[in-house]
Design an enzyme around this catalytic site. Structure first.
Site, PDB file in Angstrom:
ATOM      1  N   GLU A  50      -8.815   4.586  -0.340  1.00 31.79           N
ATOM      2  CA  GLU A  50      -8.286   3.556   0.565  1.00 31.79           C
ATOM      3  C   GLU A  50      -8.680   2.157   0.068  1.00 31.79           C
ATOM      4  O   GLU A  50      -7.837   1.264  -0.043  1.00 31.79           O
ATOM      5  CB  GLU A  50      -8.838   3.786   1.979  1.00 31.79           C
ATOM      6  N   ASP A 110      -6.085  -0.736  -1.230  1.00 36.54           N
ATOM      7  CA  ASP A 110      -5.990  -2.032  -0.551  1.00 36.54           C
ATOM      8  C   ASP A 110      -6.226  -3.187  -1.518  1.00 36.54           C
ATOM      9  O   ASP A 110      -5.477  -4.166  -1.530  1.00 36.54           O
ATOM     10  CB  ASP A 110      -7.002  -2.104   0.602  1.00 36.54           C
ATOM     11  N   SER A 152      -1.205   2.582   5.093  1.00 36.48           N
ATOM     12  CA  SER A 152      -2.267   1.892   4.361  1.00 36.48           C
ATOM     13  C   SER A 152      -1.714   1.147   3.168  1.00 36.48           C
ATOM     14  O   SER A 152      -2.334   0.216   2.674  1.00 36.48           O
ATOM     15  CB  SER A 152      -3.297   2.898   3.847  1.00 36.48           C
ATOM     16  N   ASP A 182      16.334  -5.856   7.754  1.00 32.05           N
ATOM     17  CA  ASP A 182      16.387  -4.925   8.889  1.00 32.05           C
ATOM     18  C   ASP A 182      16.524  -3.493   8.362  1.00 32.05           C
ATOM     19  O   ASP A 182      17.387  -3.218   7.535  1.00 32.05           O
ATOM     20  CB  ASP A 182      17.588  -5.297   9.767  1.00 32.05           C
TER      21      ASP A 182
END
Ligand SMILES: *[C@@H]1O[C@H](CO)[C@@H](O)[C@H](O)[C@H]1NC(C)=O
Ligand SMILES: *[C@@H]1O[C@H](CO)[C@@H](O)[C@H](O)[C@H]1NC(C)=O
Ligand SMILES: *[C@@H]1O[C@H](CO)[C@@H](O)[C@H](O)[C@H]1NC(C)=O
Ligand SMILES: *[C@@H]1O[C@H](CO)[C@@H](O)[C@H](O)[C@H]1NC(C)=O
Ligand SMILES: *[C@@H]1O[C@H](CO)[C@@H](O)[C@H](O)[C@H]1NC(C)=O
Ligand SMILES: *[C@@H]1O[C@H](CO)[C@@H](O)[C@H](O)[C@H]1NC(C)=O
Length: 601
Positions: free
Chosen positions: A299, A303, A517, A559
């Site tokens: 993680e 990041d 994440s 969108d």
């Protein structure tokens, strides 16, 4: 955390009068029906086990702080960008002096001297370290060791605690008591693989059309790189330059460490100009930084590699926050808090200089977070917004609940004793003062099926999203999912970004990783680039984004109108034209957003 020795009353004076507590009834302050799903009572807690109790004192001026937040985050308001200083927000977060006095008296009554008490910068949180035996006496409760059936982890908690009658309106909450939340990293390992998908079928130089209408490398439809995100989100030619002022912050919890060798290897592969560059490491509450390959956090690696890699050369800050959830009786470890956000908020709010954009990829089911705690942590996020910080959070990786279309698992049950099937909103994604990022996949982009979205049971729908959410609800067939979600709650996510097949370096190997994440640090990096553009134009940073996003920002988002987020035995909500509880308003078109934010005051 800062040690503030300033107390309004001298302690001797506080000690002298125990009168307010004489004959005072202990009344239940907070109780839960029982531990959440999968936690069970194991044994009584050892009396000598040390607890670090955090006591939240009410913030009577919070409505005023919130009013400032709405005004200074609204591009159409005359005060747009007039962010508050640390001193100003602290004055609006501070408890009433009478509250400080009476809480100090109560602590003194239990033998806690002034030097045993730690105050947060705004003095709205009080921290004490006490053995279980004393905590039980103060809170008229009994702590137990609870074990988690699946992971075996142990924590010391109770299901109810009491306070003297007279303290009830002077204390918002005390934790750890009834808090069983397990803040998980939202990185999903479901597409984890140690080999990048072979791009054999893609002829070199082949392109496909991206959401902004420009050509994008065809390989981006199977493997996401920094270059793919810049192409997809129309930021290929933008270079950040406001490096003496702008910063991007990323948070790490649960022993997630950034492996620096992996980061450099990633830069070499995907952004060679960043090779050799460093970031600032901030350790909070004993947060560690283990550089062994075996301790690399997937993680944390994801990041930082994507967040810092995209925004480079914007300086990066990585927060490593301690707070081991595990209970180890032999070590008598006092950091058995498992509620890391208040530690992180305490630290960040006490700083004069805070990164303008901060991304967090952790969260848990809203219902496992005590209501009072969620309210206070969310109020801390509002304080950061009032100081001009943009907070981005991953929406979660479980669709509307457990991520299963059929049948619903035990997870999708209320834990209030009724035990009925319900969708599960996520926290802090459900906090109305943060921007929540859902996930997309493929080109053209569709909703990732795991992208969490829905409606809070704790926070009412804020005015900024009233029109967008009502329009969505009006499109639903009457009776859709009746009783499964709270149509008056704060709806999330707000926006989205790609969330599958991100090519990271982990323990020296190229690996593909998925989850929201991926989307939060990605969206945050583009926000940081927008701040770069505004700072260069002598404008204020964007601060709390949602009033901007829901009033004009959405016109510069792609969108997403395909896909849905199954869970709890249903197919979940659909991505639709306009806002939806799967992808929000959609993914960034950087050049369009840049034009918008440079046209604003
Ligand atoms: C991208 O991949 C998806 C899934 O494999 C496929 O359906 C779609 O057609 C691809 N897009 C393009 C432009 O080829
Ligand atoms: C517990 O937290 C304190 C800071 O509050 C830190 O100094 C200490 O190292 C931490 N202990 C452990 C075991 O992590
Ligand atoms: C760092 O992590 C490795 C692998 O998990 C572990 O063996 C080692 O003891 C850790 N070092 C420290 C100082 O915690
Ligand atoms: C909730 O209901 C399920 C069956 O649907 C049962 O297995 C479970 O034990 C119940 N939990 C509680 C707390 O009553
Ligand atoms: C629904 O949300 C509102 C806030 O909008 C809250 O007051 C109410 O308690 C929630 N209902 C349930 C059943 O959680
Ligand atoms: C989602 O779209 C499908 C196909 O149009 C439709 O059958 C279903 O009812 C929609 N679901 C919701 C929750 O609107």
């Amino acid at each position: 955390m800062k040690l503030v020795t300033l107390l309004v009353l001298p302690f001797a004076a506080a000690l002298a009068s125990t009168a307010p507590f004489k004959g005072c009834q202990q009344k239940v302050k907070e109780s839960i029906h029982g531990p959440p799903h999968r936690w069970y009572k194991h044994a009584p807690a050892p009396k000598h086990h040390m607890l670090e109790l955090k006591i939240a004192l009410p913030q009577p001026k919070f409505p005023e702080l919130e009013q400032h937040l709405w005004e200074i985050s609204d591009p159409s308001h005359a005060r747009y960008g007039a962010y508050l200083s640390k001193q100003e927000t602290e004055a609006l977060m501070a408890p009433h002096p009478e509250t400080l006095d009476i809480v100090n008296e109560w602590l003194a009554l239990h033998g806690l001297a002034e030097e045993d008490v730690i105050h947060s910068s705004a003095r709205d949180w009080v921290t004490i370290r006490v053995p279980v035996g004393l905590a039980e006496e103060m809170l008229d409760t009994t702590y137990h060791v609870y074990k988690h059936a699946e992971t075996g982890e142990s924590i010391v908690r109770t299901t109810s605690y009491s306070l003297p009658d007279i303290l009830h309106h002077h204390i918002d909450l005390i934790q750890p008591t009834t808090m069983f939340a397990r803040f998980k990293a939202f990185k999903s390992t479901m597409h984890w693989t140690n080999q990048a998908q072979p791009a054999v079928s893609i002829p070199p130089g082949a392109t496909i059309t991206g959401p902004a209408g420009n050509p994008v490398d065809a390989s981006c439809n199977s493997t996401i790189t920094l270059s793919c995100l810049r192409q997809l989100y129309n930021a290929e030619n933008y270079k950040t330059t406001a490096t003496n002022c702008n910063k991007l912050g990323l948070t790490g919890y649960l022993d997630q460490y950034v492996n620096n060798k992996d980061l450099q290897q990633f830069y070499q592969a995907q952004n060679p100009s960043a090779y050799g560059s460093d970031y600032t490491l901030v350790s909070i509450n004993g947060g560690k930084n283990n550089q062994s390959y075996a301790a690399a956090g997937s993680e944390a690696n994801l990041d930082t590699q994507f967040g810092f890699g995209l925004a480079w050369p914007t300086p990066g800050t990585f927060y490593t926050t301690g707070g081991e959830p595990h209970f180890i009786p032999d070590l008598m470890t006092p950091n058995n808090t498992n509620e890391p956000y208040s530690y992180w908020l305490d630290h960040v709010l006490s700083q004069d200089d805070i990164p303008q954009t901060i991304s967090t990829s952790y969260g848990d089911d809203e219902q496992t977070v005590p209501y009072t705690y969620a309210i206070r942590v969310c109020a801390g996020m509002a304080s950061l917004g009032a100081r001009g910080v943009s907070l981005l959070f991953s929406s979660g990786d479980h669709g509307v609940g457990d991520g299963r279309a059929n049948p619903a698992s035990q997870r999708c049950k209320t834990n209030d004793g009724r035990n009925i099937t319900t969708f599960l909103p996520m926290f802090p994604a459900s906090c109305p003062y943060v921007t929540t990022v859902g996930g997309t996949v493929n080109i053209p982009e569709t909703a990732a099926s795991f992208s969490s979205g829905g409606f809070s049971n704790y926070f009412a729908r804020p005015a900024y999203q009233e029109a967008a959410v009502s329009a969505y609800l009006a499109m639903l067939a009457p009776g859709t999912f009746e009783g499964l979600y709270n149509s008056t709650g704060r709806a999330f996510p707000d926006v989205a970004a790609q969330s599958e097949s991100f090519s990271i370096i982990y323990q020296g190997q190229e690996s593909l990783i998925a989850g929201t994440s991926c989307s939060s640090p990605t969206f945050a990096a583009f926000v940081s680039m927008l701040n770069d553009a505004r700072i260069n134009a002598q404008k204020t940073p964007l601060g709390f984004l949602n009033p901007f996003l829901y009033s004009i920002g959405y016109t510069a988002l792609n969108d997403i109108t395909d896909g849905n987020n199954p869970g709890c035995g249903t197919l979940g909500f659909n991505a639709t034209v306009g806002w939806d509880p799967v992808t929000g308003y959609g993914t960034p078109n950087f050049e369009k957003l840049k034009d918008l934010v440079l046209a604003m005051p």
